[in-house]
Design a protein around this motif. Structure first.
Motif, PDB file in Angstrom:
ATOM      1  N   VAL A  99       5.943  -7.439  -0.671  1.00  0.00           N
ATOM      2  CA  VAL A  99       5.679  -5.797  -1.227  1.00  0.00           C
ATOM      3  C   VAL A  99       6.886  -4.984  -0.536  1.00  0.00           C
ATOM      4  N   ILE A 100       7.277  -4.864   0.422  1.00  0.00           N
ATOM      5  CA  ILE A 100       8.521  -4.749   1.468  1.00  0.00           C
ATOM      6  C   ILE A 100       9.508  -4.935   0.553  1.00  0.00           C
ATOM      7  N   HIS A 101       9.838  -6.094   0.516  1.00  0.00           N
ATOM      8  CA  HIS A 101      10.996  -6.249  -0.938  1.00  0.00           C
ATOM      9  C   HIS A 101      10.904  -5.574  -1.482  1.00  0.00           C
ATOM     10  N   ALA A 102       9.906  -6.433  -2.267  1.00  0.00           N
ATOM     11  CA  ALA A 102      10.121  -4.998  -3.674  1.00  0.00           C
ATOM     12  C   ALA A 102      10.398  -3.454  -3.558  1.00  0.00           C
ATOM     13  N   MET A 103       9.899  -2.935  -2.728  1.00  0.00           N
ATOM     14  CA  MET A 103      10.002  -1.456  -2.518  1.00  0.00           C
ATOM     15  C   MET A 103      11.571  -1.350  -1.541  1.00  0.00           C
ATOM     16  N   SER A 104      11.980  -2.425  -1.389  1.00  0.00           N
ATOM     17  CA  SER A 104      13.510  -1.910  -1.000  1.00  0.00           C
ATOM     18  C   SER A 104      13.223  -1.744   0.459  1.00  0.00           C
ATOM     19  N   GLY A 105      12.778  -2.022   1.372  1.00  0.00           N
ATOM     20  CA  GLY A 105      12.128  -1.769   2.888  1.00  0.00           C
ATOM     21  C   GLY A 105      11.281  -0.773   3.125  1.00  0.00           C
ATOM     22  N   GLU A 106      10.533  -0.296   2.366  1.00  0.00           N
ATOM     23  CA  GLU A 106       9.534   1.099   2.275  1.00  0.00           C
ATOM     24  C   GLU A 106       8.047   0.785   3.169  1.00  0.00           C
ATOM     25  N   GLN A 107       7.443   1.182   3.979  1.00  0.00           N
ATOM     26  CA  GLN A 107       6.459   0.487   4.687  1.00  0.00           C
ATOM     27  C   GLN A 107       4.541   1.168   4.074  1.00  0.00           C
ATOM     28  N   ASP A 108       5.586   2.329   3.990  1.00  0.00           N
ATOM     29  CA  ASP A 108       4.323   3.650   3.860  1.00  0.00           C
ATOM     30  C   ASP A 108       3.655   2.896   2.830  1.00  0.00           C
ATOM     31  N   MET A 109       2.367   3.227   2.936  1.00  0.00           N
ATOM     32  CA  MET A 109       1.536   2.699   1.579  1.00  0.00           C
ATOM     33  C   MET A 109       1.198   3.635   0.209  1.00  0.00           C
ATOM     34  N   ARG A 110       1.719   4.862   1.344  1.00  0.00           N
ATOM     35  CA  ARG A 110       1.224   6.240   0.907  1.00  0.00           C
ATOM     36  C   ARG A 110       2.750   6.399  -0.299  1.00  0.00           C
ATOM     37  N   ARG A 111       3.443   5.910   0.412  1.00  0.00           N
ATOM     38  CA  ARG A 111       4.755   5.940  -0.887  1.00  0.00           C
ATOM     39  C   ARG A 111       4.289   4.835  -2.418  1.00  0.00           C
ATOM     40  N   MET A 112       3.249   3.819  -2.400  1.00  0.00           N
ATOM     41  CA  MET A 112       3.530   3.207  -2.613  1.00  0.00           C
ATOM     42  C   MET A 112       2.362   3.210  -3.756  1.00  0.00           C
ATOM     43  N   GLY A 113       1.504   2.350  -4.595  1.00  0.00           N
ATOM     44  CA  GLY A 113       0.792   2.269  -5.568  1.00  0.00           C
ATOM     45  C   GLY A 113       1.095   1.863  -7.318  1.00  0.00           C
ATOM     46  N   GLY A 114       0.319   1.155  -7.925  1.00  0.00           N
ATOM     47  CA  GLY A 114       0.320   0.710  -8.768  1.00  0.00           C
ATOM     48  C   GLY A 114       1.471  -0.737  -8.847  1.00  0.00           C
ATOM     49  N   LEU A 115       1.504  -1.340  -7.746  1.00  0.00           N
ATOM     50  CA  LEU A 115       2.214  -2.357  -7.341  1.00  0.00           C
ATOM     51  C   LEU A 115       1.494  -3.812  -8.550  1.00  0.00           C
TER      52      LEU A 115
ATOM     53  N   THR B 165     -11.136  -0.381  13.378  1.00  0.00           N
ATOM     54  CA  THR B 165     -11.573   1.308  13.766  1.00  0.00           C
ATOM     55  C   THR B 165      -9.718   1.602  13.494  1.00  0.00           C
ATOM     56  N   ILE B 166      -9.077   1.402  14.357  1.00  0.00           N
ATOM     57  CA  ILE B 166      -7.437   2.183  14.108  1.00  0.00           C
ATOM     58  C   ILE B 166      -6.807   1.380  13.175  1.00  0.00           C
ATOM     59  N   ALA B 167      -7.469   0.322  12.484  1.00  0.00           N
ATOM     60  CA  ALA B 167      -6.387   0.368  11.257  1.00  0.00           C
ATOM     61  C   ALA B 167      -6.413   0.860  10.168  1.00  0.00           C
ATOM     62  N   ILE B 168      -8.060   1.345   9.824  1.00  0.00           N
ATOM     63  CA  ILE B 168      -7.804   1.519   8.891  1.00  0.00           C
ATOM     64  C   ILE B 168      -7.673   3.252   8.857  1.00  0.00           C
ATOM     65  N   VAL B 169      -6.802   4.002  10.071  1.00  0.00           N
ATOM     66  CA  VAL B 169      -6.639   4.808   9.854  1.00  0.00           C
ATOM     67  C   VAL B 169      -4.442   4.840   9.311  1.00  0.00           C
ATOM     68  N   GLN B 170      -4.178   3.580   9.985  1.00  0.00           N
ATOM     69  CA  GLN B 170      -2.870   3.356   9.824  1.00  0.00           C
ATOM     70  C   GLN B 170      -1.937   3.409   8.221  1.00  0.00           C
ATOM     71  N   THR B 171      -1.354   4.375   8.258  1.00  0.00           N
ATOM     72  CA  THR B 171      -0.206   4.062   7.183  1.00  0.00           C
ATOM     73  C   THR B 171       0.986   2.843   7.046  1.00  0.00           C
ATOM     74  N   ASP B 172       0.897   2.322   7.420  1.00  0.00           N
ATOM     75  CA  ASP B 172       2.521   1.290   7.605  1.00  0.00           C
ATOM     76  C   ASP B 172       1.437   0.286   7.294  1.00  0.00           C
ATOM     77  N   ILE B 173       2.048  -1.031   5.772  1.00  0.00           N
ATOM     78  CA  ILE B 173       1.619  -1.732   5.194  1.00  0.00           C
ATOM     79  C   ILE B 173       0.847  -3.527   6.248  1.00  0.00           C
ATOM     80  N   LYS B 174       2.034  -2.779   7.029  1.00  0.00           N
ATOM     81  CA  LYS B 174       1.946  -4.403   8.719  1.00  0.00           C
ATOM     82  C   LYS B 174       1.446  -4.688  10.275  1.00  0.00           C
ATOM     83  N   ARG B 175       0.991  -2.532  10.004  1.00  0.00           N
ATOM     84  CA  ARG B 175       0.612  -2.206  11.377  1.00  0.00           C
ATOM     85  C   ARG B 175      -0.919  -2.383  10.900  1.00  0.00           C
ATOM     86  N   VAL B 176      -1.195  -2.057   9.599  1.00  0.00           N
ATOM     87  CA  VAL B 176      -3.099  -2.639   9.387  1.00  0.00           C
ATOM     88  C   VAL B 176      -2.727  -3.596   9.490  1.00  0.00           C
ATOM     89  N   LEU B 177      -1.974  -5.012   9.177  1.00  0.00           N
ATOM     90  CA  LEU B 177      -2.464  -5.937   9.555  1.00  0.00           C
ATOM     91  C   LEU B 177      -2.084  -6.454  10.799  1.00  0.00           C
TER      92      LEU B 177
END
Length: 338
Positions: free
Chosen positions: A71-87, A15-27
């Motif tokens: 993914v973070i490497h491709a996004m130049s360090g970004e980990q917030d999934m809300r700033r991703m999409g369409g990758l 239940t905690i994982a389902i509300v996380q926005t950091d890709i590594k926190r979900v994992l």
């Protein structure tokens, strides 16, 4: 106790994982949840199955963590999934390997996670713990849902990171993609290795009564598919439904986002009890007051006696001779008096 602890841990971390926005926190919380599954298996006596899930989980969770790093490497360090999409079109190798890991942890056959998670559900059911079986089955659905949410937010839809960030998105080098491909193969094939039978000589295994529960694999698979469909519906098909649903579930989501306030409790305990107690009681009273006070007190006493007795040591022979004479007189007087 072990089984209940494992089942509750799996559910709470999910239940905690389902509300996380950091890709590594979900994992990260997903890992805690899967550890809960392992302890659930151990708690109902399915020790070989617990090792089996530890073994399969090693493949797909390593794949997912390294995939998130890609993914973070491709996004130049970004980990917030809300700033991703369409990758998925920009980093296809990362996407396809990540998809394998997601389906594996969701328990979709014939990938590795299906076999080990199905065995955990079976062991819980045949041991007679129907409530724990229900919790585990729901947590399996939840696992598929939050992992599909991660997949859809990251790789599907429109890019949400802005034009500058989109311009710099790039696939990882093969030094990073190579391990992903190998782990994807392991995540697909590892479930066919019968770990419970391999470890049987050293681990007591439960009796295999009623191990042919024909409907269980279908139900377990259905729970994973249903979790993926729920995430697809909320994040791709009808994303406008998320806002009213979040509003209706706000109290529960607040608890999940606060991680059940465990961090606050730990912080308060460590900061106020451990650190505060160490500062006030252990340091100032015990260490400084008792230990240092004793040592320093003895040192001051010795120093005071030394100051008192130091004038006796003058360095003149005549003084020492006089003292010897005085001692001799005193001794002779004592003997004569006696």
């Amino acid at each position: 106790v072990v089984a209940v602890t494992g089942a509750v841990t799996a559910l709470m971390a999910g239940t905690i994982a389902i509300v996380q926005t950091d890709i590594k926190r979900v994992l990260a919380y997903s890992t805690v949840s899967q550890l809960g599954f392992m302890f659930l298996a151990a708690g109902v006596g399915a020790f070989g199955v617990a090792v089996f899930h530890l073994y399969t989980h090693a493949f797909f969770k390593a794949l997912l963590f390294l995939g998130s790093g890609s993914v973070i490497h491709a996004m130049s360090g970004e980990q917030d999934m809300r700033r991703m999409g369409g990758l998925r079109k920009k980093i296809p190798w990362t996407f396809w390997t990540f998809l394998v890991g997601t389906l594996a942890i969701a328990g979709i056959p014939p990938l590795a996670g299906f076999f080990s998670k199905d065995e955990i559900l079976l062991g819980t059911l045949v041991s007679g713990h129907t409530v724990l079986f229900g919790l585990a089955l729901f947590t399996a659905l939840l696992t598929a849902a939050y992992m599909a949410r991660l997949l859809f937010l990251t790789f599907f839809g429109e890019f949400r990171g802005g034009p500058d960030a989109e311009h710099h998105v790039h696939e990882s080098p093969w030094s990073m993609l190579g391990p992903l491909v190998l782990l994807a193969i392991g995540s697909a094939a590892a479930g066919f290795v019968k770990i419970p039978h391999i470890v049987e000589p050293v681990l007591r295994l439960p009796e295999e009564a009623a191990h042919h529960v024909a409907w269980l694999p279908a139900v377990a698979t259905l729970s994973g598919v249903l979790g993926i469909l729920i995430a697809w519906y909320l994040y791709l098909s009808m994303p406008d439904l998320r806002a009213p649903l979040a509003s209706a579930l706000r109290p529960a989501l607040r608890v999940f986002a606060a991680k059940y306030w465990f961090d606050d409790v730990y912080d308060a305990f460590v900061r106020r009890v451990v650190v505060g107690g160490s500062d006030t009681l252990l340091w100032k009273r015990v260490d400084a007051g008792v230990i240092d006070g004793s040592v320093n007190g003895i040192a001051r006493a010795v120093s005071g006696w030394a100051e008192t007795l130091r004038p006796v040591q003058t360095g003149f022979v005549r003084h020492y001779a006089l003292l010897i004479l005085a001692g001799a007189v005193a001794l002779v007087s004592l003997l004569l008096w006696s």
